[in-house]
Design a protein around this motif. Structure first.
Motif, PDB file in Angstrom:
ATOM      1  N   GLY A 205     117.092 -11.231   4.852  1.00 22.55           N
ATOM      2  CA  GLY A 205     116.182 -10.491   3.573  1.00 22.55           C
ATOM      3  C   GLY A 205     115.518  -9.285   4.247  1.00 22.55           C
ATOM      4  N   ILE A 206     115.692  -8.759   5.523  1.00 27.23           N
ATOM      5  CA  ILE A 206     115.170  -7.647   5.953  1.00 27.23           C
ATOM      6  C   ILE A 206     115.986  -6.068   5.693  1.00 27.23           C
ATOM      7  CG2 ILE A 206     114.488  -6.297   8.039  1.00 27.23           C
ATOM      8  CD1 ILE A 206     114.082  -9.037   9.176  1.00 27.23           C
ATOM      9  N   LEU A 207     117.241  -6.505   5.802  1.00 27.98           N
ATOM     10  CA  LEU A 207     118.188  -5.500   5.344  1.00 27.98           C
ATOM     11  C   LEU A 207     119.144  -5.613   3.937  1.00 27.98           C
ATOM     12  CD1 LEU A 207     120.060  -4.689   8.982  1.00 27.98           C
ATOM     13  CD2 LEU A 207     117.806  -3.669   7.922  1.00 27.98           C
ATOM     14  N   GLY A 208     119.132  -4.445   3.512  1.00 27.19           N
ATOM     15  CA  GLY A 208     119.957  -4.531   2.063  1.00 27.19           C
ATOM     16  C   GLY A 208     121.305  -4.214   2.586  1.00 27.19           C
ATOM     17  N   MET A 209     122.200  -4.134   1.380  1.00 27.22           N
ATOM     18  CA  MET A 209     123.625  -3.796   1.857  1.00 27.22           C
ATOM     19  C   MET A 209     124.022  -2.820   2.482  1.00 27.22           C
ATOM     20  SD  MET A 209     125.478  -5.404  -1.621  1.00 27.22           S
ATOM     21  CE  MET A 209     124.738  -6.841  -2.539  1.00 27.22           C
ATOM     22  N   ALA A 211     121.995  -0.650   3.942  1.00 26.78           N
ATOM     23  CA  ALA A 211     121.238  -0.657   5.487  1.00 26.78           C
ATOM     24  C   ALA A 211     122.191  -1.502   6.535  1.00 26.78           C
ATOM     25  CB  ALA A 211     120.030  -1.416   5.436  1.00 26.78           C
ATOM     26  N   ILE A 212     122.905  -2.592   5.917  1.00 28.91           N
ATOM     27  CA  ILE A 212     123.799  -3.146   7.202  1.00 28.91           C
ATOM     28  C   ILE A 212     125.171  -2.386   7.185  1.00 28.91           C
ATOM     29  CG2 ILE A 212     125.490  -5.233   7.006  1.00 28.91           C
ATOM     30  CD1 ILE A 212     123.382  -6.753   5.339  1.00 28.91           C
ATOM     31  N   ALA A 213     125.556  -1.539   6.210  1.00 30.03           N
ATOM     32  CA  ALA A 213     126.819  -0.824   6.261  1.00 30.03           C
ATOM     33  C   ALA A 213     126.342   0.273   7.295  1.00 30.03           C
ATOM     34  CB  ALA A 213     127.200  -0.032   4.992  1.00 30.03           C
ATOM     35  N   ASN A 214     125.051   1.026   7.023  1.00 38.62           N
ATOM     36  CA  ASN A 214     124.589   1.774   8.236  1.00 38.62           C
ATOM     37  C   ASN A 214     124.703   1.235   9.767  1.00 38.62           C
ATOM     38  OD1 ASN A 214     124.175   3.730   6.004  1.00 38.62           O
ATOM     39  ND2 ASN A 214     122.234   3.333   5.975  1.00 38.62           N
ATOM     40  N   LEU A 215     124.031   0.077   9.747  1.00 43.99           N
ATOM     41  CA  LEU A 215     124.155  -0.298  11.059  1.00 43.99           C
ATOM     42  C   LEU A 215     125.591  -0.664  11.700  1.00 43.99           C
ATOM     43  CD1 LEU A 215     122.148  -2.036  13.201  1.00 43.99           C
ATOM     44  CD2 LEU A 215     122.731  -4.087  11.947  1.00 43.99           C
ATOM     45  N   LEU A 216     126.626  -1.040  10.843  1.00 46.44           N
ATOM     46  CA  LEU A 216     127.882  -1.195  11.383  1.00 46.44           C
ATOM     47  C   LEU A 216     128.348   0.221  11.631  1.00 46.44           C
ATOM     48  CD1 LEU A 216     129.230  -3.838   8.874  1.00 46.44           C
ATOM     49  CD2 LEU A 216     128.508  -4.173  11.140  1.00 46.44           C
ATOM     50  N   ASN A 217     128.146   1.254  10.894  1.00 45.73           N
ATOM     51  CA  ASN A 217     128.602   2.574  11.341  1.00 45.73           C
ATOM     52  C   ASN A 217     127.990   2.977  12.518  1.00 45.73           C
ATOM     53  OD1 ASN A 217     130.130   3.006   8.990  1.00 45.73           O
ATOM     54  ND2 ASN A 217     128.526   3.656   7.520  1.00 45.73           N
ATOM     55  N   ASP A 218     126.627   2.890  12.732  1.00 47.31           N
ATOM     56  CA  ASP A 218     126.178   3.267  14.036  1.00 47.31           C
ATOM     57  C   ASP A 218     126.779   2.536  15.260  1.00 47.31           C
ATOM     58  OD1 ASP A 218     124.266   4.824  12.440  1.00 47.31           O
ATOM     59  OD2 ASP A 218     122.750   3.333  12.641  1.00 47.31           O
ATOM     60  N   SER A 240     129.689  -0.974  -1.309  1.00 44.76           N
ATOM     61  CA  SER A 240     130.598  -1.676  -2.035  1.00 44.76           C
ATOM     62  C   SER A 240     131.577  -2.420  -1.211  1.00 44.76           C
ATOM     63  CB  SER A 240     131.388  -0.550  -2.757  1.00 44.76           C
ATOM     64  OG  SER A 240     132.275   0.264  -2.139  1.00 44.76           O
ATOM     65  N   THR A 241     131.668  -2.018  -0.085  1.00 48.76           N
ATOM     66  CA  THR A 241     132.436  -2.818   0.967  1.00 48.76           C
ATOM     67  C   THR A 241     131.779  -4.031   1.567  1.00 48.76           C
ATOM     68  OG1 THR A 241     133.448  -0.902   1.801  1.00 48.76           O
ATOM     69  CG2 THR A 241     133.912  -2.963   3.052  1.00 48.76           C
ATOM     70  N   ILE A 242     130.377  -3.941   1.526  1.00 51.69           N
ATOM     71  CA  ILE A 242     129.360  -5.090   2.040  1.00 51.69           C
ATOM     72  C   ILE A 242     129.447  -6.011   0.941  1.00 51.69           C
ATOM     73  CG2 ILE A 242     127.279  -5.617   2.706  1.00 51.69           C
ATOM     74  CD1 ILE A 242     128.715  -4.169   4.910  1.00 51.69           C
ATOM     75  N   GLU A 243     129.153  -5.494  -0.288  1.00 52.06           N
ATOM     76  CA  GLU A 243     129.083  -6.483  -1.558  1.00 52.06           C
ATOM     77  C   GLU A 243     130.314  -7.208  -1.712  1.00 52.06           C
ATOM     78  OE1 GLU A 243     127.457  -6.130  -6.046  1.00 52.06           O
ATOM     79  OE2 GLU A 243     128.264  -4.275  -5.141  1.00 52.06           O
ATOM     80  N   TYR A 244     131.442  -6.541  -1.623  1.00 52.19           N
ATOM     81  CA  TYR A 244     132.787  -7.212  -1.769  1.00 52.19           C
ATOM     82  C   TYR A 244     132.859  -8.345  -0.788  1.00 52.19           C
ATOM     83  CZ  TYR A 244     137.752  -8.250  -2.217  1.00 52.19           C
ATOM     84  OH  TYR A 244     138.824  -8.610  -2.289  1.00 52.19           O
ATOM     85  N   ILE A 245     132.509  -8.301   0.413  1.00 48.09           N
ATOM     86  CA  ILE A 245     132.574  -9.243   1.366  1.00 48.09           C
ATOM     87  C   ILE A 245     131.643 -10.657   1.152  1.00 48.09           C
ATOM     88  CG2 ILE A 245     131.978 -10.005   3.804  1.00 48.09           C
ATOM     89  CD1 ILE A 245     133.358  -7.343   4.873  1.00 48.09           C
ATOM     90  N   LEU A 246     130.001 -10.238   0.893  1.00 43.88           N
ATOM     91  CA  LEU A 246     129.247 -10.947   0.557  1.00 43.88           C
ATOM     92  C   LEU A 246     129.508 -11.982  -0.773  1.00 43.88           C
ATOM     93  CD1 LEU A 246     126.215  -9.030   1.272  1.00 43.88           C
ATOM     94  CD2 LEU A 246     126.935 -10.907   2.634  1.00 43.88           C
ATOM     95  N   THR A 247     130.323 -11.347  -1.691  1.00 39.05           N
ATOM     96  CA  THR A 247     130.460 -12.164  -2.901  1.00 39.05           C
ATOM     97  C   THR A 247     131.972 -12.870  -2.969  1.00 39.05           C
ATOM     98  OG1 THR A 247     131.105 -10.014  -4.051  1.00 39.05           O
ATOM     99  CG2 THR A 247     128.945 -10.783  -4.241  1.00 39.05           C
ATOM    100  N   ASN A 248     132.586 -12.503  -1.928  1.00 38.49           N
ATOM    101  CA  ASN A 248     134.063 -13.251  -1.960  1.00 38.49           C
ATOM    102  C   ASN A 248     134.167 -14.675  -1.585  1.00 38.49           C
ATOM    103  OD1 ASN A 248     136.785 -13.511  -1.892  1.00 38.49           O
ATOM    104  ND2 ASN A 248     137.120 -11.471  -0.832  1.00 38.49           N
ATOM    105  N   PRO A 249     134.546 -15.564  -2.513  1.00 37.98           N
ATOM    106  CA  PRO A 249     134.764 -16.761  -2.032  1.00 37.98           C
ATOM    107  C   PRO A 249     135.629 -17.421  -0.967  1.00 37.98           C
ATOM    108  CG  PRO A 249     135.599 -16.470  -4.423  1.00 37.98           C
ATOM    109  CD  PRO A 249     134.955 -15.155  -3.770  1.00 37.98           C
TER     110      PRO A 249
END
Length: 507
Positions: A205-209, A211-218, A240-249
């Motif tokens: 709950g600390i990082l949003g989608m 922010a997670i993408a930025n972390l991976l880019n860094d 959008s890439t992070i959201e696709y992963i998080l919602t993919n069953p």
């Protein structure tokens, strides 16, 4: 312009005398691949044999590669030249090479025949000089349309059968998996742990989608497109890439196939299938995420989406920009603290792309009100200011209308390109993998264009077309969205926090 010198005297006149008959030939292959060159050559040679025997003079060969009517420059030029009667005959090897769009074929050919242009398709025996040409045209165009429809249905049935056997039918394996014997298995690299990290970070709950993408880019973590070796794929992680992963069953071990399909053959619109029509194979492959964690993440996404600010524009939306990189400033509203704006590129991509350029909303409001009050107290009269604002309001209305028209055309163009890709796939001219690579690339651009169009239309709906009353113009005690749009044209924020404001009037 080219002439057939084999059957004339080199001056464009038939060697056997008589009236010159100019013929335009049309050749096409529906792929851009080099190996199809021989098909173009075969079409040309077959047409040459025919018009030479007839003693016709070649006006020009119109040739191109492309499977859809949407982007055929040579075809469009042929039709235009025919309407101006630059030739007397159009000659094609087959109606299927000319096109498979029933409506356009029947309309274009009929319109040309009506003004005296003869149309000949050799394979189907269509000749507009014969009485039966319209019946043959209608019949064969329908046949070719049905062939495309049948091919599409066969592909769908085959993929459904494969999915029911637990085989992965997608073009690219999900991030964290690899395909082994047509089924999904955990990848042998570090991507499975990256997927698990994405779920864990979001669940904390600390990082949003983003922010997670930025972390991976860094950390220079390869994106899904890079892992698949797609030359035109994204090299940066995005929301959008992070959201696709998080919602993919797929990450709980379930295979879900055939979620959507074309609304109709030839349509670029997609429609979602009912859950009963989808292929869902539970516990089909090794999971990366537990079902419990997946459900927790879905609940978090739902709650956070409800807490987002509504689609209405913030006070300075579309007016404030970063002075260094040019991107729009993003509004940041917290349950605590004051509303402020920061560089959109910095917010989305991080410090490697720009800096904060942060400014508080209330400071900017005070600055603008102070400017206007000083102008009023000086040499600017309210009546003059009203006239200047009225002129600018009318100018903005025209600009907004032009922008909407441009974006609508852009959306239509991108939809057409998606349809072109589908046509090529159905015709067997490109592979399914190539089709989905094109689709993914176009979909992201299309989404951005649609969102921008929606924002402008929404702003126009919520914006009054009339000026505020004279009391508001003369008092300037409060700055609202309506007044701001009439007063200010553009605001640029420098890294130091200083701003450059361009007003909608001259003083």
């Amino acid at each position: 312009m080219r002439y057939n010198l084999a059957c004339n005297n080199g001056l464009g006149v038939p060697s056997n005398g008589g009236e010159e008959v100019k013929v335009a030939t049309y050749v096409r292959v529906s792929t851009v691949f080099e190996e199809q060159d021989s098909s173009i050559i075969n079409q040309e040679e077959g047409l040459q044999d025919y018009y030479r025997k007839k003693g016709w003079v070649l006006y020009e060969t119109y040739g191109e590669r492309g499977s859809s009517f949407k982007k055929r420059e040579a075809y469009d030029r042929l039709i235009r030249d025919g309407k101006t009667k630059r030739f007397q005959i159009i000659l094609v090897k087959s109606l299927s090479r000319f096109g498979r769009n029933i409506g356009k074929l029947n309309t274009d050919i009929t319109n040309l025949v009506e003004i005296g242009i003869r149309f000949v398709a050799l394979s189907e025996g269509i000749d507009s000089n014969n009485n039966d040409w319209q019946g043959k045209l209608a019949m064969y165009s329908m046949v070719y349309h049905m062939q495309s429809q049948t091919t599409s249905e066969f592909i769908r049935i085959a993929e459904r059968a494969r999915a029911k056997r637990g085989e992965f039918t997608g073009s690219y394996t999900p991030y964290g998996y690899q395909r082994v014997n047509k089924k999904l298995n955990l990848a042998s690299d570090d991507t499975p742990s990256i997927v698990q990290k994405i779920f864990n970070l979001y669940q904390e709950g600390i990082l949003g989608m983003q922010a997670i993408a930025n972390l991976l880019n860094d950390k220079m973590v390869p994106t899904p497109a890079q892992k698949h070796g797609r030359k035109r794929g994204n090299t940066l992680w995005g929301q959008s890439t992070i959201e696709y992963i998080l919602t993919n069953p797929v990450y709980v071990g379930d295979l879900v196939a055939q979620r959507e399909q074309a609304a109709a053959l030839g349509s670029s619109k997609r429609k979602k299938k009912n859950k009963e029509e989808q292929v869902i194979m539970e516990n089909n492959h090794p999971p990366l995420i537990s079902r419990e964690q997946f459900q927790v993440v879905q609940d978090l996404i739902q709650r956070r989406s409800h807490n987002k600010v509504s689609g209405l524009p913030n006070l300075f939306t579309h007016l404030m920009f970063c002075a260094d990189c040019g991107s729009g400033m993003h509004c940041v509203k917290r349950p605590y603290g004051k509303t402020h704006y920061m560089c959109g590129k910095y917010k989305l991509r991080g410090k490697g792309f720009c800096s904060r350029h942060s400014i508080y909303e209330h400071e900017l409001v005070e600055l603008i009100l102070t400017d206007i009050k000083q102008l009023k107290g000086g040499h600017v009269e309210s009546d003059y200011l009203r006239r200047e604002l009225q002129k600018e309001a009318e100018s903005k209305k025209r600009t907004s209308s032009s922008e909407i028209t441009f974006l609508k055309k852009e959306v239509e163009k991108l939809e057409n390109r998606k349809q072109n890709a589908e046509d090529k796939w159905l015709d067997g001219d490109i592979t399914k993998d190539q089709y989905h690579e094109i689709l993914e690339r176009l979909s992201e651009t299309l989404l951005t264009a649609k969102q921008k169009l929606s924002n402008i239309q929404k702003e126009n709906e919520n914006k009054k077309l009339t000026l505020p009353d004279i009391t508001k113009l003369t008092s300037f005690e409060k700055l609202d969205r309506e007044l701001l749009l009439m007063l200010v044209k553009k605001i640029e924020v420098k890294e130091s926090g200083n701003v450059n404001i361009t007003y909608n009037f001259k003083v």
